[in-house]
Design a protein around this motif. Structure first.
Motif, PDB file in Angstrom:
ATOM      1  N   ILE A 272      12.848 -68.114  32.953  1.00  0.00           N
ATOM      2  CA  ILE A 272      12.401 -67.359  31.779  1.00  0.00           C
ATOM      3  C   ILE A 272      13.464 -66.341  31.354  1.00  0.00           C
ATOM      4  CG2 ILE A 272      10.710 -65.679  30.973  1.00  0.00           C
ATOM      5  CD1 ILE A 272       8.626 -67.115  32.674  1.00  0.00           C
ATOM      6  N   ALA A 273      14.054 -65.638  32.343  1.00  0.00           N
ATOM      7  CA  ALA A 273      15.053 -64.619  32.025  1.00  0.00           C
ATOM      8  C   ALA A 273      16.294 -65.223  31.374  1.00  0.00           C
ATOM      9  CB  ALA A 273      15.447 -63.863  33.298  1.00  0.00           C
TER      10      ALA A 273
ATOM     11  N   SER B  94      14.885 -68.218  28.188  1.00  0.00           N
ATOM     12  CA  SER B  94      13.981 -67.701  27.168  1.00  0.00           C
ATOM     13  C   SER B  94      14.444 -66.344  26.640  1.00  0.00           C
ATOM     14  CB  SER B  94      12.563 -67.587  27.735  1.00  0.00           C
ATOM     15  OG  SER B  94      11.669 -67.100  26.758  1.00  0.00           O
ATOM     16  N   SER B  95      14.616 -65.387  27.559  1.00  0.00           N
ATOM     17  CA  SER B  95      14.976 -64.031  27.125  1.00  0.00           C
ATOM     18  C   SER B  95      16.440 -63.939  26.678  1.00  0.00           C
ATOM     19  CB  SER B  95      14.713 -63.029  28.253  1.00  0.00           C
ATOM     20  OG  SER B  95      13.342 -63.044  28.620  1.00  0.00           O
TER      21      SER B  95
ATOM     22  N   GLY C 251      17.208 -67.706  24.477  1.00  0.00           N
ATOM     23  CA  GLY C 251      16.224 -67.959  23.429  1.00  0.00           C
ATOM     24  C   GLY C 251      16.006 -69.425  23.128  1.00  0.00           C
TER      25      GLY C 251
ATOM     26  N   ALA D 218       8.591 -68.368  26.305  1.00  0.00           N
ATOM     27  CA  ALA D 218       8.424 -67.875  27.675  1.00  0.00           C
ATOM     28  C   ALA D 218       7.049 -68.153  28.249  1.00  0.00           C
ATOM     29  CB  ALA D 218       8.707 -66.373  27.726  1.00  0.00           C
TER      30      ALA D 218
END
Length: 327
Positions: A156-157, A160-161, A164, A168
């Motif tokens: 996720i980090a 996603s974060s 992008g 997430a």
């Protein structure tokens, strides 16, 4: 036919035992769903409503345990798994049916992909044993030993974060109306890609290592040596002689994995806030929703049994010795 009849009889007995345990286990636990429901709704339930709930949950003290057991079987045959009091007394079948497609669609596809990819890579590494291909095994095993929640948070980090690339959490975007439209299907795929990839990466090591070790064992068998001595193409020896026999033990593990697809991956569904059966089971346990827990355990048990039946049939089809031993 003898093989099939014996296996079916065995699994029918196993299903009866599992359903019976599923009936008695909640009744052996401390408390009952009525008490838990009353604690959540103190002063809001009339005595008549309490009596109706007692009858609804099959806990009427006027009926013996044996009569409740018979009633439980009658309800099962009619497709009634009771009412979930943590979901507004909604039918348990409807609650499970709303969460089941998400888990089967995501975890099922991820499990099948990891099995196919891991088995294929393991077969190739075993065939090329002693080469640089063996370096794949420690890398894949390393990812299998990493705690899943940690791998999910890192994914996720990063993806996603930071980058992008993927959403997430959740199965689709907030405010999106579910339906068979290209927009909704695209959102479901986008939200499910990252958790599916983490499941595949986390489970690849086991499939690769298991298939690789079985290939090393099978390649020392006489029938492989004879096939090579006949001058058969290496690809044919690999697929028809070595991999086909090395894959037999993998089928049992794959069947168990398919059966537990319905149980979902609780940690994955928590990390990615995915609305699957695993999260539903955790919520039911927290709320002491015994009817929902009972229904989920029953569905999971029956799914595992069906998956094992299919694995036995596939095992017997691939290995004639199994049929001969049973006969």
């Amino acid at each position: 036919m003898i093989f099939l009849l014996r296996r079916i009889a065995f699994y029918l007995f196993t299903a009866w035992a599992a359903i019976t345990i599923n009936f008695f286990l909640p009744r052996m636990m401390k408390g009952d769903p009525i008490s838990a429901y009353l604690q959540k709704n103190q002063g809001k339930i009339s005595p008549d409503a309490i009596e109706s709930l007692t009858t609804l949950f099959g806990l009427d003290s006027d009926r013996s345990l044996w009569e409740q057991y018979i009633d439980y079987w009658q309800l099962l045959f009619s497709g009634d798994l009771g009412r979930s009091f943590s979901r507004g007394l909604a039918p348990v079948t409807d609650v499970i049916a709303s969460a089941l497609p998400w888990t089967v669609g995501l975890v099922g596809i991820a499990t099948i992909l990891s099995f196919l990819i891991g088995t294929s890579i393991g077969a190739y590494i075993g065939w090329r044993r002693g080469s640089r291909a063996d370096l794949v095994v420690p890398f894949a095993t390393f990812f299998s030993t990493v705690p899943y929640f940690w791998m999910g948070l890192i994914a996720i980090a990063v993806f996603s974060s930071a980058l992008g690339w993927f959403p997430a959490s959740h199965a689709y975007g907030k405010g999106t109306r579910p339906g068979f439209t290209p927009e909704f299907i695209g959102e479901v795929i986008a939200h499910g890609t990252l958790p599916a990839l983490t499941i595949v990466v986390a489970s690849l090591g086991g499939w690769i290592l298991g298939m690789r070790n079985m290939m090393v064992t099978v390649l020392d068998e006489d029938y492989v040596t004879v096939a090579q001595a006949k001058g058969l193409k290496p690809r044919r020896v690999l697929v028809n002689y070595a991999a086909r026999n090395a894959m037999l033990p993998q089928l049992s593990s794959f069947a168990l994995s398919l059966g537990f697809i319905v149980a979902g991956t609780i940690v994955m569904e928590l990390v990615f806030s995915y609305p699957g059966v695993g999260k539903l089971l955790l919520d039911a346990t927290t709320a002491k929703d015994y009817p929902l827990m009972q229904g989920l355990f029953l569905v999971i048990t029956l799914t595992v049994l069906v998956a094992n039946i299919l694995a036995d049939i596939a095992y017997a089809a691939l290995d004639p010795r199994t049929r001969q031993m049973e006969a």
